[in-house]
Design a protein around this motif. Structure first.
Motif, PDB file in Angstrom:
ATOM      1  N   ASN A  28      11.262  -0.800  12.346  1.00  0.00           N
ATOM      2  CA  ASN A  28      10.767  -0.775  11.364  1.00  0.00           C
ATOM      3  C   ASN A  28       9.552   0.054  11.243  1.00  0.00           C
ATOM      4  N   GLU A  29       9.416   0.033   9.445  1.00  0.00           N
ATOM      5  CA  GLU A  29       8.231   0.774   8.861  1.00  0.00           C
ATOM      6  C   GLU A  29       7.094   0.700   8.852  1.00  0.00           C
ATOM      7  N   TYR A  30       6.143   1.410   9.285  1.00  0.00           N
ATOM      8  CA  TYR A  30       5.060   0.935   9.908  1.00  0.00           C
ATOM      9  C   TYR A  30       4.557   0.398   8.425  1.00  0.00           C
ATOM     10  N   LYS A  31       4.381   1.137   8.136  1.00  0.00           N
ATOM     11  CA  LYS A  31       3.494   0.377   5.895  1.00  0.00           C
ATOM     12  C   LYS A  31       3.649  -0.175   6.013  1.00  0.00           C
ATOM     13  N   ALA A  32       2.878  -1.164   5.167  1.00  0.00           N
ATOM     14  CA  ALA A  32       3.154  -2.128   4.888  1.00  0.00           C
ATOM     15  C   ALA A  32       2.870  -1.973   2.963  1.00  0.00           C
ATOM     16  N   PRO A  33       2.975  -2.411   1.862  1.00  0.00           N
ATOM     17  CA  PRO A  33       3.564  -2.527   0.894  1.00  0.00           C
ATOM     18  C   PRO A  33       2.238  -3.224   0.330  1.00  0.00           C
ATOM     19  N   PHE A  34       1.216  -2.564  -1.058  1.00  0.00           N
ATOM     20  CA  PHE A  34       0.043  -3.234  -1.909  1.00  0.00           C
ATOM     21  C   PHE A  34       0.495  -4.568  -2.026  1.00  0.00           C
ATOM     22  N   SER A  35      -0.189  -4.995  -2.823  1.00  0.00           N
ATOM     23  CA  SER A  35       0.359  -6.039  -3.734  1.00  0.00           C
ATOM     24  C   SER A  35       0.513  -4.856  -5.576  1.00  0.00           C
ATOM     25  N   ASP A  36       0.522  -5.651  -6.225  1.00  0.00           N
ATOM     26  CA  ASP A  36       0.772  -5.345  -8.061  1.00  0.00           C
ATOM     27  C   ASP A  36      -1.004  -5.477  -8.129  1.00  0.00           C
ATOM     28  N   GLU A  37      -1.778  -5.679  -7.706  1.00  0.00           N
ATOM     29  CA  GLU A  37      -3.248  -5.782  -8.268  1.00  0.00           C
ATOM     30  C   GLU A  37      -3.722  -4.872  -7.607  1.00  0.00           C
ATOM     31  N   THR A  38      -3.305  -3.984  -6.117  1.00  0.00           N
ATOM     32  CA  THR A  38      -4.163  -3.210  -5.671  1.00  0.00           C
ATOM     33  C   THR A  38      -3.902  -2.592  -6.288  1.00  0.00           C
ATOM     34  N   LEU A  39      -2.384  -1.830  -6.301  1.00  0.00           N
ATOM     35  CA  LEU A  39      -2.064  -0.418  -6.886  1.00  0.00           C
ATOM     36  C   LEU A  39      -2.950   0.025  -8.635  1.00  0.00           C
TER      37      LEU A  39
END
Length: 496
Positions: A28-39
């Motif tokens: 699976n993809e190794y990156k995990a998404p940021f939260s909206d607040e972080t972005l």
């Protein structure tokens, strides 16, 4: 920018990654998404810089600087800060057909030329871009765009990589009927079979292909032009043809022992590994497995890193990556000033994984491969190398020289050659009677016409091995020229 002081208030936060050892257990993809607040915070770091070098799209000293598809980066950064995601998506799609691809696999030259990067870490442009498009799909904002009117003109596109897909998307929206011919069993080109799942999961590619099909584009798979369908048929059945066949002719190493069993081109290995993942063990000559083997990757680029990550997931015994050049500096040198792409030492995802797995970075610098040695059965057993130094000759020119006494023998049962590409497959251009230059199909940038009247070319087939953003750039521009050729003028937008 509505947060004018954001670049002073917030620090860059690196994209979240899954634990390097844990992710070796899956594809699976190794990156995990940021939260909206972080972005939101990261978008606020975009400066009110006046001249956004991030979207300049140029080549300086042979390297791409800024975004070649001229993404409206400050605009959608600010919209993300405001939480206006749908509007951010609309701005993103004005210049980029496939943000879900570029947001995952582009090396982000935009970040290298970010004005903030003069003195601080750049804005996390790539992560924001990926999240915008992912939210678009998650929220149902991405729907088929069916052209209202059709022109009756037909276009064949040979090759379904990013250049071919971008051309097809643009021309279909202009109302032409587009057919894409792909010699593989799945569409996507290197997006499907050259980039491993860990960086770009294949359902992301297939989701876009399905959308393009719903919009009216025909995909003819398992069909090689010049073999399964004649060149004459293309010329007769279509008003225009665009060659987007990539630059898949891999650069070879002509060394003693090259014929040993276990010495492979990197792309053959990555393709076989992806097919194995999608279909199960495909068997035969396509089956290349690193399990329990000592692996050497020759070539220090992204393709080499992908081979490392793939071999680790196949549970190799060891892995080493050879690079001919010295280790890059940790910061820009005086000869590599902003806004050029930063030629600095970085640690890729695969290098992190290998370091966690084996306790050290797999890269070896200033190494020259001398020969491959096979056992009595023809199977590779070792690789011979020598150390190199970059020094000046009698004319004060830098040259690589071998260092006496640095000869070394490395145990190896698998070697992957990842030293780049020489250009497109020669067979089809030769069959078509196309002019070539430096091995590439000859056509002027901005015009994209070959020496054959209704035949155009774009992407790596024309410019040589390059970035996905240049492929999209050329695919879109070639589409505009084809539209002009067929209609006398074009309704399509242009970067030029």
């Amino acid at each position: 920018m509505r947060k004018a002081t954001g670049f002073m208030e917030y620090q860059r936060e690196e994209t979240m990654e899954r634990d390097p050892l844990n992710r070796l257990n899956d594809w699976n993809e190794y990156k995990a998404p940021f939260s909206d607040e972080t972005l939101k915070r990261q978008g606020a770091r975009c400066m009110d810089c006046g001249t956004p070098f991030c979207q300049m799209g140029d080549v300086i000293n042979g390297a791409t600087t800024g975004c070649p598809i001229y993404n409206l980066i400050p605009e959608w950064n600010d919209l993300v800060f405001q939480g206006r995601w749908k509007e951010a998506l609309e701005r993103l799609l004005k210049t980029n057909n496939f943000p879900e691809f570029t947001g995952r696999v582009c090396p982000a030259p935009c970040e290298g030329s970010c004005t903030l990067a003069i003195s601080d870490p750049a804005v996390t442009i790539k992560s924001i871009e990926r999240t915008i498009i992912d939210k678009g799909f998650e929220n149902g904002w991405i729907t088929p765009r069916i052209p209202r009117n059709r022109t009756g003109k037909t276009i064949a596109i040979v090759g379904s990589g990013p250049a071919g897909l971008a051309s097809a998307d643009q021309l279909n929206q202009a109302g032409h009927h587009v057919t894409i011919y792909e010699r593989q069993d799945r569409a996507g080109g290197l997006l499907m079979y050259g980039i491993p799942n860990m960086k770009l999961e294949k359902d992301v590619v297939e989701r876009r292909i399905e959308l393009l099909e719903q919009e009216g584009i025909d995909f003819i798979l398992n069909t090689e032009v010049g073999k399964d369908i004649s060149n004459e048929q293309l010329q007769t059945n279509f008003n225009a043809v665009i060659l987007c066949i990539g630059a898949q002719r891999q650069r070879n190493l002509h060394l003693d022992g090259r014929e040993a069993n276990g010495v492979h081109f990197a792309m053959d290995y990555l393709t076989a590994s992806t097919k194995n993942l999608l279909y199960g063990d495909v068997g035969g000559v396509d089956s290349i497995n690193a399990e329990g083997k000592d692996v050497i990757v020759i070539g220090g680029g992204d393709t080499g890193a992908d081979c490392i990550a793939t071999a680790l997931r196949q549970d190799c015994n060891s892995v080493v990556q050879f690079g001919k050049h010295p280790k890059l500096p940790s910061a820009r040198t005086d000869s590599n000033m902003w806004p050029e792409y930063p030629n600095i030492f970085t640690v890729d995802y695969a290098h992190k994984e290998a370091t966690e797995r084996f306790g050290e970075d797999p890269r070896q610098f200033c190494i020259q491969t001398k020969r491959f040695v096979a056992d009595q059965y023809g199977n590779l057993k070792e690789v011979h190398t020598v150390g190199m130094e970059n020094t000046k000759d009698e004319n004060s020119m830098f040259v690589f020289r071998e260092i006496p006494g640095t000869e070394k023998v490395w145990p190896a049962q698998l070697v992957f050659i990842a030293i780049g590409f020489e250009g497109p497959d020669k067979r089809l251009p030769l069959q078509l009677g196309l002019d070539t230059v430096n091995g590439n199909v000859k056509a002027k940038y901005g015009d994209f016409k070959t020496n054959i009247e209704n035949l155009f070319t774009a992407g790596d087939a024309r410019r040589g091995q390059s970035l996905i953003v240049w492929a999209i750039n050329e695919g879109r521009e070639a589409a505009r020229k084809v539209d002009e050729f067929l209609m006398g003028s074009s309704v399509l937008p242009s970067y030029l």
